[in-house]
Design an enzyme around this catalytic site. Sequence first.
Site, PDB file in Angstrom:
ATOM      1  N   TYR A 140       0.838  -1.204   0.000  1.00 44.49           N
ATOM      2  CA  TYR A 140       0.000   0.000   0.000  1.00 44.49           C
ATOM      3  C   TYR A 140       0.879   1.263   0.000  1.00 44.49           C
ATOM      4  O   TYR A 140       0.571   2.253  -0.665  1.00 44.49           O
ATOM      5  CB  TYR A 140      -0.921   0.035   1.226  1.00 44.49           C
ATOM      6  CG  TYR A 140      -2.047  -0.975   1.252  1.00 44.49           C
ATOM      7  CD1 TYR A 140      -2.172  -1.952   0.288  1.00 44.49           C
ATOM      8  CD2 TYR A 140      -3.006  -0.935   2.282  1.00 44.49           C
ATOM      9  CE1 TYR A 140      -3.197  -2.886   0.329  1.00 44.49           C
ATOM     10  CE2 TYR A 140      -4.046  -1.856   2.330  1.00 44.49           C
ATOM     11  CZ  TYR A 140      -4.128  -2.836   1.354  1.00 44.49           C
ATOM     12  OH  TYR A 140      -5.153  -3.737   1.413  1.00 44.49           O
ATOM     13  N   GLU A 176       0.565 -10.753  -3.436  1.00 47.25           N
ATOM     14  CA  GLU A 176       1.401 -11.955  -3.570  1.00 47.25           C
ATOM     15  C   GLU A 176       0.883 -12.815  -4.713  1.00 47.25           C
ATOM     16  O   GLU A 176      -0.320 -12.921  -4.914  1.00 47.25           O
ATOM     17  CB  GLU A 176       1.346 -12.793  -2.288  1.00 47.25           C
ATOM     18  CG  GLU A 176       2.022 -12.150  -1.106  1.00 47.25           C
ATOM     19  CD  GLU A 176       1.941 -13.058   0.120  1.00 47.25           C
ATOM     20  OE1 GLU A 176       2.303 -14.234   0.017  1.00 47.25           O
ATOM     21  OE2 GLU A 176       1.501 -12.567   1.165  1.00 47.25           O
TER      22      GLU A 176
HETATM   23  P1  TTP Z   1       2.079  -7.622   3.306  1.00 40.77           P
HETATM   24  O1  TTP Z   1       2.663  -8.242   2.085  1.00 40.77           O
HETATM   25  O2  TTP Z   1       2.007  -8.439   4.537  1.00 40.77           O
HETATM   26  O3  TTP Z   1       2.895  -6.337   3.703  1.00 40.77           O
HETATM   27  P2  TTP Z   1       3.582  -5.247   2.794  1.00 40.77           P
HETATM   28  O4  TTP Z   1       3.521  -5.578   1.363  1.00 40.77           O
HETATM   29  O5  TTP Z   1       3.035  -3.925   3.162  1.00 40.77           O
HETATM   30  O6  TTP Z   1       5.086  -5.276   3.317  1.00 40.77           O
HETATM   31  P3  TTP Z   1       6.230  -6.315   2.997  1.00 40.77           P
HETATM   32  O7  TTP Z   1       7.318  -5.504   2.350  1.00 40.77           O
HETATM   33  O8  TTP Z   1       6.654  -6.824   4.338  1.00 40.77           O
HETATM   34  O9  TTP Z   1       5.682  -7.391   2.115  1.00 40.77           O
HETATM   35  O10 TTP Z   1       0.631  -7.096   3.017  1.00 40.77           O
HETATM   36  C1  TTP Z   1       0.260  -6.494   1.766  1.00 40.77           C
HETATM   37  C2  TTP Z   1      -0.671  -5.326   1.998  1.00 40.77           C
HETATM   38  O11 TTP Z   1      -1.842  -5.755   2.669  1.00 40.77           O
HETATM   39  C3  TTP Z   1      -0.074  -4.254   2.871  1.00 40.77           C
HETATM   40  O12 TTP Z   1       0.617  -3.285   2.114  1.00 40.77           O
HETATM   41  C4  TTP Z   1      -1.237  -3.681   3.600  1.00 40.77           C
HETATM   42  C5  TTP Z   1      -2.287  -4.750   3.585  1.00 40.77           C
HETATM   43  N1  TTP Z   1      -2.466  -5.377   4.902  1.00 40.77           N
HETATM   44  C6  TTP Z   1      -3.698  -5.239   5.539  1.00 40.77           C
HETATM   45  O13 TTP Z   1      -4.615  -4.576   5.030  1.00 40.77           O
HETATM   46  N2  TTP Z   1      -3.878  -5.832   6.738  1.00 40.77           N
HETATM   47  C7  TTP Z   1      -2.902  -6.569   7.339  1.00 40.77           C
HETATM   48  O14 TTP Z   1      -3.113  -7.105   8.440  1.00 40.77           O
HETATM   49  C8  TTP Z   1      -1.624  -6.690   6.676  1.00 40.77           C
HETATM   50  C9  TTP Z   1      -0.501  -7.459   7.309  1.00 40.77           C
HETATM   51  C10 TTP Z   1      -1.472  -6.079   5.467  1.00 40.77           C
END
Ligand code: TTP
Length: 527
Positions: free
Chosen positions: A36, A124
Amino acid sequence: MEEEDLGDDFSYNSVAIQSSEKHERVIIHIDIDCFYAQVEMIQNPSLCGKPLGIKQKNIVVTCNYEARALGVEKLMSIKTALEKCPSLVLANGEDLKKYRDMSEKIYQILQSFSPFVEKLGLDENFIDISHKINKSPEIKPEVSGHIFEEKNSGETCACGCTDRLKEGSIIAQEMRNQLKSELGITSCAGIACNKLLAKLIGATHKPNQQTTLFSASSLNLMKSLKHPRNIPGIGSAMNRKLEVLGIDTIEKLQAADLFKLVEALGAKTANQIQQLSFGIDNSRVKITDRPKSIGAEDGFPTIKSETEVRKKLKCLLDRVWELVEKDGRRPSQVKLTVRKLHATNHSVREARQTAIDLTTGFPSNAPLGPLSENQEKKVITTLMNLFEKVVNCDESWQVTLLGISFSGFPSGIESPAKNSINKYFTCSSRPNETLPPPTKRGRFDESVLQELPDDIRQEVLEDMKCQMPSSSTSQQSADFDCPKGVDPQVFRELPVEIQKELLAGEKNKKPIATKKPNNLLQYFRKV
Ligand code: TTP
Ligand code: MG
């Protein structure tokens, strides 16, 4: 705590389970960095370089790596985050539209590398690129990025997977480069012989890096996780059950007596989690299908009049219809969700659904466009009728949330599944139109099916059978036996063996609903 003697069972299980392991596949897992936050920074470059947190209610759901370096963590309360980092810039992340849009663009790019892409959440994806690996390369490939336990990486596996994974790492690098150059977004990748290992290994070097796991190191990677809870798919409920059995380390799970595990968890789950503990995951990359419903909800303090409801529904409809239009399929059902606030201050959600005919004004072959004024009126009137079924408007009432969702999308030719392998095989509904022109990166090569390991190919074909449309408007050549809904031209080019399977599938076609979900590995199939 003293280490338990793992005894004979350990080696028995270990040998029995590991001998069932295959390394035929090359799977890439891609996870976007601080998703995000990156989307916000791409849209507003002035945020780059500053510590940035994305808030939803009073939580920082994610933050960029500058903020992480200053102590901010994902899912921290805003209060704590600001205490850790007073210079934290906060952006509101409650409207998911821009994240969904970016997620779709990422998916499209990945799909141009392989049709076997499975979405896991918004940021992902698993990609099976086994069919793209050059079986007899002239020059031995070099790994791109990190290698897990590089010091042991000289150990090559007899099955040849080491070279396949090296080549996979080069393709992963190309994918990540393309995501960066076309969308400006950075990501991490894990390259391994199955989904579980690819996901785990990708998280070992962050951000904007990639890591390859050679099969000989997979047990060491699993042991490094220490606790079963760290295995994706083992949630808190399963973890509690394991703890009751005294299983609180990966090694104990590996060594656990399978009969006791079966007694406590059932045969299927017991087998699966013990296999996962050894890093074995035979679940395939399941091509992400399109959603069964498309909708959005809006919460607000309170609404007490029908005029306000109508106004809110109109705004919401604009937003939802934009998503439906993008999807391209015509819905035949609409659902209204209402959260009512009772005098006792507790709230209750209720939903009502009805059929809606939106065919007038949309020629059947034309792409779905914006709603005309009449159609919009028709939808709002339908929604207001549903509202009156949920709320007794003769008495005083308050609502705090409204939601609209469309469903009942047609399956089959009229709306070929945009993200499914079927799109390569289904005909256009327009007469005389052939397959779409080759994309920028070339058209899907049907021979990939032949290249897949037997069991995976079988499953993909099963999927295709299930997704086959049941009726067709296409013209099929009289002298040619071709399953309904499959372009004869494409069908003719398929290997005979696959043609036979498709035809046999037509005869034994089972409805999708008969497929049983696999609860534990559902985690890997989340969209
Ligand atoms: P993630 O892939 O867990 O986190 P991220 O992409 O922000 O960081 P990273 O570099 O560690 O991969 O989650 C993807 C998105 O999902 C994240 O940007 C925000 C959202 N999200 C939620 O809405 N609720 C949650 O509990 C989590 C963990 C993430
Ligand atoms: Mg991420």
